[in-house]
Design an enzyme around this catalytic site. Structure first.
Site, PDB file in Angstrom:
ATOM      1  N   ASP A  85       0.817  -1.223   0.000  1.00 52.16           N
ATOM      2  CA  ASP A  85       0.000   0.000   0.000  1.00 52.16           C
ATOM      3  C   ASP A  85       0.847   1.268   0.000  1.00 52.16           C
ATOM      4  O   ASP A  85       1.993   1.256   0.412  1.00 52.16           O
ATOM      5  CB  ASP A  85      -0.907   0.001   1.239  1.00 52.16           C
ATOM      6  N   GLU A  86       0.209   2.333  -0.408  1.00 46.75           N
ATOM      7  CA  GLU A  86       0.745   3.698  -0.297  1.00 46.75           C
ATOM      8  C   GLU A  86       2.203   3.825  -0.719  1.00 46.75           C
ATOM      9  O   GLU A  86       3.042   4.272   0.067  1.00 46.75           O
ATOM     10  CB  GLU A  86       0.590   4.186   1.149  1.00 46.75           C
ATOM     11  N   VAL A  87       2.520   3.409  -1.932  1.00 50.15           N
ATOM     12  CA  VAL A  87       3.900   3.542  -2.378  1.00 50.15           C
ATOM     13  C   VAL A  87       4.089   4.926  -2.984  1.00 50.15           C
ATOM     14  O   VAL A  87       3.417   5.302  -3.943  1.00 50.15           O
ATOM     15  CB  VAL A  87       4.251   2.462  -3.418  1.00 50.15           C
TER      16      VAL A  87
END
Lengths: 522, 496
Positions: A315-317
């Protein structure tokens, strides 16, 4: 782990009393609400000196079955509060027989029947896991110092197979007692998956035998704020005896700041112009050393954690750092990705998912992996964590339409506290309320309450978790039609909360009122 | 502060009365405090008797406490005019803490204990320091509500302890309200018999109350009880027939009850006896009389009250009736020689108040206007409105409590002087022993600094780093103060 194959045994001596009108009153004390329950006001006294748990003669699970043996030991004092020892008199009547049968090796199928009638009660379950849940469902009322149980028939099974709770031990280290206590409370609520978000940006408390530097450099403190291998096995066995799976999450390529401390070269070096800025970004996907490292780490993780599933995060890269790094840019060109960094993220995730597959584990990933159109094996499970209610519904439709199984967390971020009775919002969630076929709906294997750790540690974990998470527990176990009223749920949940208190769980109040025995701590 | 570092040894350090001090061995308040603070500084000290070694030049062997005033006030109770100032001089081999009374000494001891830190090799260290300190506001309180949920004594005492570490000096005990009446009255035992959640397990006996008052006193904390009337009194009616107004549905009683009945003589006879007892049980000079959120609907429905309104010529203005009631209660309480605090509605509704009444401003909107009005009218004020800590929300809400400025309203200096302080309120609808302590701390610490420290101490970054350390210190001392943000303490909370 080998689960013995057992056979089913029916206890047919009881006459069922169809008395649905008493369900509401009787259901008062049970949480989560069983699928099918009928009871009467007939009640039987129980004597702590005579009551015993016993394996029925036809049961394939026998004395020596550690899961059930330890459950008997655990539940006796929970039921008979102050009775520390049980001893038999010569006129004993076996009071609760346990018949357990199992024919699956994974704890996914749980059907159990609990019957209480004069002389004896029988708990019939397909698996030891069902027997555990049934043990928990026995409701014993006590009047003064006498114990009673009403004549009851319960036929119960969970609506969803995956009923999870996430704890975050990176934002704050959670001492082992806090985790073990949470597992206890989870078992009272029939949660069956402990999603251990064990490492993240702020700290790396997992003591890896392959890479000891990860925790010695990445934990808040290398001795006091780590989980040793024995700590981890302690958690796993404590969970197993309660029928709870331990699902570890090693989130990458983002959320990995702490990994870089003990593994130099793993993270992408961010650049300011042509010069490294001194800060680091996600795992460097352009280096084969990254994959070699992940491979060795995951090999260890796969053997340490027995569950067939591993959560890989994803997630959230943040692409900013990748974009700034000349080596990464060069790699993008070489691979023909142009300037589309989601392709690079995909490349990374696909690699590690495949890597995980070769270790004979199935991956669970956050929804970002699906949203960024990454190529993932069909058995991968997606985990929904964000969006407005409409977006969540759309996501459920899209993911299941594509044929993937999905777990729902987005409406259950219970770390987001608010003033008032917010348990009702968690209770009112309808996981299958989205556009899709029956087949699609069957792909929603369950949900998970998330307690992210930015503002949570052992000082406030329990009251923040309970009984708010209990609202989700019922939504995941019980039939939605019979549990759709917050007004009906309130008195039951209030009672259940007092029960949790009696069992040593620091559950906060729902509203004004009192419990007979208040919490004795501070 | 300088960077000259001294060491302290658990084996040789002592806190003692200075030779010149007017307080000595008979002052148990200070002797207790010395022991308490020694244990905070040396939690695992091997107390194997005192080693009379020659103190190395870089160590502090003694903290001498010097009470300068002839009247130490050691056996007395703190009040709003108490002098809590102190001067602390940290030097080697002797450090000196000077204060005119024991109350200042208590504050100084806390500060001294906060100056001690663990040096590089784990040795207890302290820097050479000179501090001259005094509170900006004299009334720095915490409100706890023991009616919405009963709070066992243990949790009250633990939080009084934490209050002392934060230099709070008033425990506003909102002891009874609608849901339950846990106060065991000697004069009217039926009040708790019938009105408590449980007559034995959920009450505060006279000895419980005494214990709390003394525990607080030893820490320089006043206990101001609140007996809120005429509203918020449902539980009073359970054990006192005819105290509350019977509400009417048309021509007949509906079965439910409203605020205290203001037209019966029995009401005032009861209140007179009740407050007489309260004035002897609680030694503080002040009692909080409440007076908030009076719902007139029940009074309006009652024919006897309607008649009374006519007779008095009040028309349909029920705030006049409220006024009449409050007036009589204030007179009753005055005659017991107590002063009183009231919630702002009593002032807003034009009730005639004695000039030394303290008005408690709590309503969230138009706060500045209210402060202006109240101080313009010449009344002493305390501010609670920005500090309703029961209103939880996600994230670092301590910051908004920290930045609230009590004197942020338009007024003369004389007016501003009338604001004597404020209170952090933890109402109990959703709070009991299971979640009280982490909900109160360290959020209340933000309020504590706002009320003690200088107006210009407002930098959030600096506050964050100090508050994070203060929080870890509270955890180490055994209070489950919750975290501000991601991070850790060297000693995490050991409870579960």
């Amino acid at each position: 782990m080998i689960f013995p194959v057992l056979c089913l045994f029916l206890a047919a001596r009881f006459s069922k009393i169809q008395n649905k009108s008493s369900t509401a009153k009787y259901g008062h004390k049970l949480w989560p609400m069983p699928q099918l329950i009928s009871s009467s006001t007939d009640r039987y006294p129980l004597s702590p000196r005579q009551f015993i748990f016993q394996y029925a003669s036809g049961s394939s699970a026998k004395s020596g079955c550690s899961v059930i043996d330890s459950a008997f030991k655990r539940y006796f004092p929970l039921i008979f509060k102050t009775e520390k020892h049980m001893y038999r008199t010569f006129s004993m009547q076996p009071m609760l027989n346990v018949y357990a049968s199992i024919h699956l090796s994974f704890p996914f199928s749980v059907v159990d029947k609990l019957s209480v009638s004069s002389g004896q009660a029988s708990l019939r379950a397909k698996t030891v896991w069902g027997a555990l849940r049934g043990n928990k469902t026995i409701h014993i009322r006590h009047v003064r110092y006498k114990y009673f149980v009403n004549k009851t028939e319960i036929d119960d099974f969970p609506r969803f197979k995956f009923r999870g709770l996430l704890l975050d031990t990176s934002r704050h280290y959670l001492p082992l007692p806090a985790i073990l206590k949470t597992l206890d409370a989870m078992s009272y609520n029939k949660f069956n998956v402990f999603h251990w978000h064990i490492v993240d940006d702020p700290s790396f408390p997992y003591q890896s035998s392959t890479f000891p530097g990860l925790s010695s450099k990445g934990a808040f403190h290398p001795s006091t704020h780590v989980y040793s291998q024995t700590d981890v096995s302690r958690v796993i066995s404590h969970a197993r005896l309660r029928g709870i799976r331990v699902l570890p999450e090693f989130d990458s390529p983002g959320h990995t700041q702490s990994w870089g401390k003990g593994q130099p070269g793993l993270l992408t070096s961010c650049y300011k112009g042509s010069v490294p800025s001194g800060t680091f970004g996600p795992v460097n996907p352009a280096m084969s050393s990254s994959y070699q490292f992940i491979s060795r780490l995951f090999k260890e993780v796969a053997s340490v954690f027995p569950d067939p599933y591993i959560h890989l995060g994803g997630d959230e890269v943040d692409f900013t750092c990748w974009k700034s790094n000349p080596e990464v840019r060069g790699f993008m060109q070489k691979m023909g990705f142009g300037t589309d960094y989601t392709k690079l993220e995909s490349y990374y995730m696909e690699n590690i998912i495949n890597l995980t597959k070769t270790l004979n584990k199935t991956s669970i990933v956050w929804q970002d992996v699906f949203d960024n159109h990454e190529k993932i094996p069909e058995e991968t499970v997606l985990h929904i964590w964000k969006g407005s209610p409409a977006q969540i519904q759309q996501e459920l439709s899209d993911i299941t339409l594509a044929g993937y199984r999905v777990i729902l967390s987005a409406p259950w971020y219970i770390n987001h506290i608010a003033y008032g009775q917010d348990w009702t919002t968690y209770y009112n969630v309808q996981p299958l309320n989205f556009t899709g076929s029956e087949q699609q709906k069957s792909l929603v294997i369950g949900g998970e309450v998330c307690m992210w750790g930015e503002y949570v540690d052992a000082t406030n974990l329990s009251p923040r978790l309970w009984p708010r998470a209990s609202a989700a527990a019922e939504r995941l176990w019980s039939d939605e039609k019979t549990t759709s009223s917050v007004t009906d749920a309130f008195p039951r949940l209030t009672d259940f909360r007092c029960r949790l208190l009696r069992r040593g769980i620091q559950a906060e109040p729902l509203f004004v009122g009192h419990c007979r025995h208040e919490y004795e701590g501070i | 502060m300088s960077t000259v570092v001294f060491k302290l040894s658990g084996a040789s350090f002592q806190i003692v009365d200075a030779k010149e001090s007017s307080s000595g061995a008979s002052c148990s308040l200070l002797q207790n405090a010395y022991r308490r603070y020694f244990e905070y500084i040396f939690p695992s000290a091997r107390k194997q008797g005192h080693v009379k070694k020659k103190t190395p030049a870089s160590a502090v062997s003694e903290l001498q406490v010097w009470i300068t005033s002839a009247d130490t006030e050691c056996d007395g109770f703190p009040n709003v005019t108490s002098d809590e100032s102190y001067q602390l001089s940290v030097d080697s081999p002797v450090s000196v803490l000077k204060a005119s009374t024991v109350w200042g000494a208590l504050r100084g001891l806390e500060t001294f204990s906060q100056l001690v830190y663990e040096g590089e090799y784990g040795a207890k260290s302290i820097n050479r320091t000179e501090i001259s300190d005094f509170p900006r506001f004299a009334h720095r309180g915490v409100l706890l509500d023991t009616s919405r949920h009963f709070l066992p004594i243990k949790v009250i005492l633990a939080n009084l302890e934490a209050m002392a570490w934060n230099k709070f000096n008033v425990f506003h005990w909102h002891i009874v309200d609608d849901p339950s009446f846990p106060y065991l009255s000697r004069t009217f035992p039926q009040l708790s018999q019938q009105g408590a959640f449980h007559p034995y397990t959920h009450v505060y006996t006279p000895s419980d109350v005494k214990m709390i008052i003394e525990f607080a006193r030893l820490r320089g904390i006043r206990v101001v009880p609140e007996f809120d009337t005429p509203g918020h009194t449902q539980s009073w009616g359970k054990g006192q027939k005819d105290l509350l107004t019977p509400c009417y549905s048309g021509a007949s009683p509906s079965g439910s009850f409203g605020p205290v009945n203001p037209i019966l003589n029995t009401t005032y006879e009861f209140m007179s006896m009740f407050f007489k007892e309260v004035s002897t049980v609680f030694p503080d000079a002040y009692i909080h009389l409440g007076g908030d959120e009076v719902d007139f609907n029940c009074w309006k429905s009652n024919p006897d009250i309607q008649k009374f309104m006519e007779q008095q010529g009040f028309g349909t203005d029920y705030s006049k009736l409220e006024s009449l009631y409050i007036q009589r209660i204030l007179d009753i309480v005055s005659s017991t020689n107590k002063h009183y605090l009231i919630w702002q509605e009593v002032f807003d509704n034009g009730v005639k108040l004695k000039q030394d009444t303290v008005v408690n401003v709590w309503i969230g909107n138009k706060v500045e206007e209210e402060l202006q009005k109240v101080t313009e009218a010449g009344f002493t004020t305390i501010l609670s409105a920005p500090w309703y800590l029961d209103y939880i929300s996600y994230g670092q809400d301590w910051q908004k409590y920290y930045l609230a400025e009590p004197l942020g309203f338009k007024g003369t200096d004389a007016q501003k002087k009338l604001v004597v302080g404020g209170e952090a309120c933890l109402w109990g609808e959703y709070v009991d022993a299971t979640n009280l302590t982490p909900r109160l701390w360290p959020r209340a610490s933000a309020v504590a600094e706002r009320l003690w420290s200088d107006k210009d101490v407002r930098d959030l970054n600096d506050a964050y780093s100090r508050l994070a350390q203060h929080r870890c210190r509270m955890v180490q001392r055994g209070i489950p103060a919750e975290p501000l943000f991601s991070g850790y303490c060297a000693y995490e909370y050991k409870g579960v």
